[in-house]
Design an enzyme around this catalytic site. Structure first.
Site, PDB file in Angstrom:
ATOM      1  N   ASP A  77       0.842  -1.262   0.043  1.00  0.00           N
ATOM      2  CA  ASP A  77      -0.081   0.063   0.082  1.00  0.00           C
ATOM      3  C   ASP A  77       0.907   1.172  -0.258  1.00  0.00           C
ATOM      4  OD1 ASP A  77       0.663  -0.835   2.577  1.00  0.00           O
ATOM      5  OD2 ASP A  77      -0.674   0.481   3.724  1.00  0.00           O
ATOM      6  N   TRP A 106      -0.167  -3.416   6.056  1.00  0.00           N
ATOM      7  CA  TRP A 106      -0.126  -3.517   7.588  1.00  0.00           C
ATOM      8  C   TRP A 106       0.063  -5.159   7.941  1.00  0.00           C
ATOM      9  CZ3 TRP A 106      -3.180   0.532  10.897  1.00  0.00           C
ATOM     10  CH2 TRP A 106      -3.073   1.631  10.227  1.00  0.00           C
ATOM     11  N   TYR A 132      11.433   3.061   0.292  1.00  0.00           N
ATOM     12  CA  TYR A 132      10.850   1.967   0.408  1.00  0.00           C
ATOM     13  C   TYR A 132       9.590   1.863  -0.625  1.00  0.00           C
ATOM     14  CZ  TYR A 132       7.882  -2.123   1.907  1.00  0.00           C
ATOM     15  OH  TYR A 132       6.913  -3.437   1.914  1.00  0.00           O
TER      16      TYR A 132
HETATM   17  N1  LIG Z   1       5.346  -6.162   6.595  1.00  0.00           N
HETATM   18  C1  LIG Z   1       4.265  -5.223   6.067  1.00  0.00           C
HETATM   19  O1  LIG Z   1       3.617  -4.609   7.056  1.00  0.00           O
HETATM   20  C2  LIG Z   1       3.976  -5.290   4.584  1.00  0.00           C
HETATM   21  C3  LIG Z   1       3.148  -4.625   4.350  1.00  0.00           C
HETATM   22  C4  LIG Z   1       2.763  -4.433   2.834  1.00  0.00           C
HETATM   23  C5  LIG Z   1       3.560  -5.193   1.832  1.00  0.00           C
HETATM   24  N2  LIG Z   1       4.440  -6.013   2.487  1.00  0.00           N
HETATM   25  C6  LIG Z   1       5.223  -6.820   1.498  1.00  0.00           C
HETATM   26  O2  LIG Z   1       4.935  -8.147   1.817  1.00  0.00           O
HETATM   27  C7  LIG Z   1       6.044  -8.955   1.379  1.00  0.00           C
HETATM   28  C8  LIG Z   1       6.423  -9.800   2.523  1.00  0.00           C
HETATM   29  O3  LIG Z   1       6.709  -9.083   3.815  1.00  0.00           O
HETATM   30  P1  LIG Z   1       7.123  -9.715   5.177  1.00  0.00           P
HETATM   31  O4  LIG Z   1       6.349  -8.848   5.899  1.00  0.00           O
HETATM   32  O5  LIG Z   1       7.009 -11.008   4.952  1.00  0.00           O
HETATM   33  O6  LIG Z   1       8.601  -9.363   5.309  1.00  0.00           O
HETATM   34  P2  LIG Z   1       9.849  -9.874   6.296  1.00  0.00           P
HETATM   35  O7  LIG Z   1       9.218 -10.567   7.309  1.00  0.00           O
HETATM   36  O8  LIG Z   1      10.739  -8.799   6.409  1.00  0.00           O
HETATM   37  O9  LIG Z   1      10.446 -11.108   5.026  1.00  0.00           O
HETATM   38  C9  LIG Z   1      11.360 -10.751   3.976  1.00  0.00           C
HETATM   39  C10 LIG Z   1      12.040 -11.704   3.833  1.00  0.00           C
HETATM   40  O10 LIG Z   1      12.845 -11.471   2.360  1.00  0.00           O
HETATM   41  C11 LIG Z   1      14.111 -11.745   2.733  1.00  0.00           C
HETATM   42  N3  LIG Z   1      15.062 -11.043   1.978  1.00  0.00           N
HETATM   43  C12 LIG Z   1      15.756  -9.578   2.271  1.00  0.00           C
HETATM   44  N4  LIG Z   1      16.348  -9.469   1.508  1.00  0.00           N
HETATM   45  C13 LIG Z   1      16.603 -10.451   0.435  1.00  0.00           C
HETATM   46  C14 LIG Z   1      17.363 -10.902  -0.665  1.00  0.00           C
HETATM   47  N5  LIG Z   1      18.276  -9.848  -1.278  1.00  0.00           N
HETATM   48  N6  LIG Z   1      17.255 -12.118  -1.314  1.00  0.00           N
HETATM   49  C15 LIG Z   1      16.396 -12.936  -0.964  1.00  0.00           C
HETATM   50  N7  LIG Z   1      15.583 -12.868   0.418  1.00  0.00           N
HETATM   51  C16 LIG Z   1      15.709 -11.446   0.886  1.00  0.00           C
HETATM   52  C17 LIG Z   1      14.426 -11.571   4.467  1.00  0.00           C
HETATM   53  O11 LIG Z   1      15.618 -12.332   4.701  1.00  0.00           O
HETATM   54  P3  LIG Z   1      16.451 -11.850   6.037  1.00  0.00           P
HETATM   55  O12 LIG Z   1      15.520 -11.564   7.164  1.00  0.00           O
HETATM   56  O13 LIG Z   1      17.622 -12.866   6.099  1.00  0.00           O
HETATM   57  O14 LIG Z   1      16.876 -10.510   5.476  1.00  0.00           O
HETATM   58  C18 LIG Z   1      13.359 -12.097   5.010  1.00  0.00           C
HETATM   59  O15 LIG Z   1      12.985 -13.411   5.249  1.00  0.00           O
HETATM   60  C19 LIG Z   1       7.219  -8.046   0.959  1.00  0.00           C
HETATM   61  O16 LIG Z   1       6.986  -7.921  -0.469  1.00  0.00           O
HETATM   62  C20 LIG Z   1       6.724  -6.679   1.668  1.00  0.00           C
HETATM   63  O17 LIG Z   1       7.245  -5.780   0.859  1.00  0.00           O
HETATM   64  C21 LIG Z   1       4.749  -5.854   3.899  1.00  0.00           C
END
Ligand SMILES: NC(=O)c1ccc[n+]([C@@H]2O[C@H](COP(=O)([O-])OP(=O)(O)OC[C@H]3O[C@@H](n4cnc5c(N)ncnc54)[C@H](OP(=O)(O)O)[C@@H]3O)[C@@H](O)[C@H]2O)c1
Length: 293
Positions: A101, A150, A124
């Protein structure tokens, strides 16, 4: 069906791995096994695994840190997605990619539809927008991009986990009450992504979030009351609503980033779970895990 899951140790990656449907041959790789920003690693793993579908849950997600590290965020969120997209095109694979979002500027007052104009207000958000464009331009109708908001789960760092820690430690809390969005349980997003994976007709841009919306302050109050009900917290502490101006962060955030998810729920024949119910279900899962330790 052979599926390659990237970012497998993140909160969404873990939910996707737990909920793998029967009949899916899942190859799940963490950031230690595959750095998506490294094109040669991506090419090698894709050639070896030859998946029909790539589920990309890997991302640089440190929203505030990205202000100082935009180049690294771009390497992961844009170059990394381009690497996956180019390799997927070569193999004829589909890419299912997750975005945010935070691609919107937040000046709206009604839910954003997938085709609405973007205008990220943070590093970001800019890098995530570049990533979704790259996937759609490179792969055309073999790319599915799902924006969500979120996100939280029982695993990893997220707003719910932070609030529970602070509510156990502090005597009072201040939480911003002028940013509105839709909390989303990663387990329900995982179910959406698996359904999307069996629907190649659903390409292009989609929105997914749990039902309804709230401010971070309202979200925090619900976390506290539902956690108290479940014995995950012992004591109620006062929570004060504050403004974003009173609580500055390195990255600007959209004031309003509710996503219009109606097309996705219709296409998948699902009903949105109200965000407070989803939060209660996640806290039930946390309580069960705590009890079984
Ligand atoms: N969290 C939110 O509130 C939110 C909201 C909207 C959208 N999103 C999107 O939802 C998706 C999932 O997010 P999430 O909350 O699950 O995030 P997360 O818990 O931070 O997980 C992201 C994962 O990506 C890995 N990663 C980072 N850099 C990398 C690389 N260069 N190559 C391979 N893996 C890599 C991280 O590994 P390490 O920990 O080892 O770095 C981590 O395991 C993402 O696309 C995010 O942008 C998240």
């Amino acid at each position: 069906v052979k599926v390659l899951l990237t970012g497998a140790s993140g909160q969404l990656g873990r939910e996707l791995a737990y909920s793998r449907p029967q009949g899916v041959n899942l190859v799940a790789v963490t950031s230690a096994q595959l750095d998506i920003a490294d094109a040669s690693q991506v090419d090698a793993i894709l050639a070896e695994v030859a998946p029909q579908i790539i589920l990309n849950a890997a991302a640089y997600t440190a929203v505030d840190r990205a202000e100082a590290e935009e180049a690294r965020a771009l390497e992961v969120n844009a170059t990394g997605v381009a690497n996956l997209s180019i390799a997927a095109r070569r193999l004829g694979s589909r890419l299912i990619h997750v975005s945010t979002d935070f691609v919107f500027d937040g000046g709206g007052a009604t839910p954003y539809r997938p085709a609405d104009a973007t205008g990220p207000v943070s590093a970001y958000g800019r890098t995530k927008l570049a990533g979704e464009r790259s996937a759609l331009e490179t792969l055309g109708d073999r790319a599915t991009v799902i924006r969500t908001s979120w996100l939280y789960s029982a695993h990893g760092r997220n707003f719910v986990a932070t609030m529970l820690d602070l509510m156990a430690d502090r005597e009072a809390l201040q939480v911003v009450d002028d940013q509105t969005g839709s909390p989303t349980w990663a387990a329900l997003l995982a179910r959406c992504l698996w359904r999307m994976s069996s629907r190649p007709d659903l390409h292009g841009l989609w929105h997914w979030a749990d039902g309804g919306s709230c401010t971070w302050f309202e979200f925090a109050r619900s976390i506290q009351s539902l956690a108290l009900e479940r014995g995950l917290l012992d004591l109620e502490i006062p929570i004060e609503a504050v403004t974003t101006a009173e609580f500055p962060t390195p990255a600007a955030r959209p004031g309003y980033s509710v996503l219009d998810t109606s097309a996705t729920y219709d296409a998948l024949d699902l009903e949105p779970v109200p965000w407070r119910d989803a939060l209660g279900r996640m806290l039930d899962e946390m309580r069960e895990r705590a009890a079984s330790r």
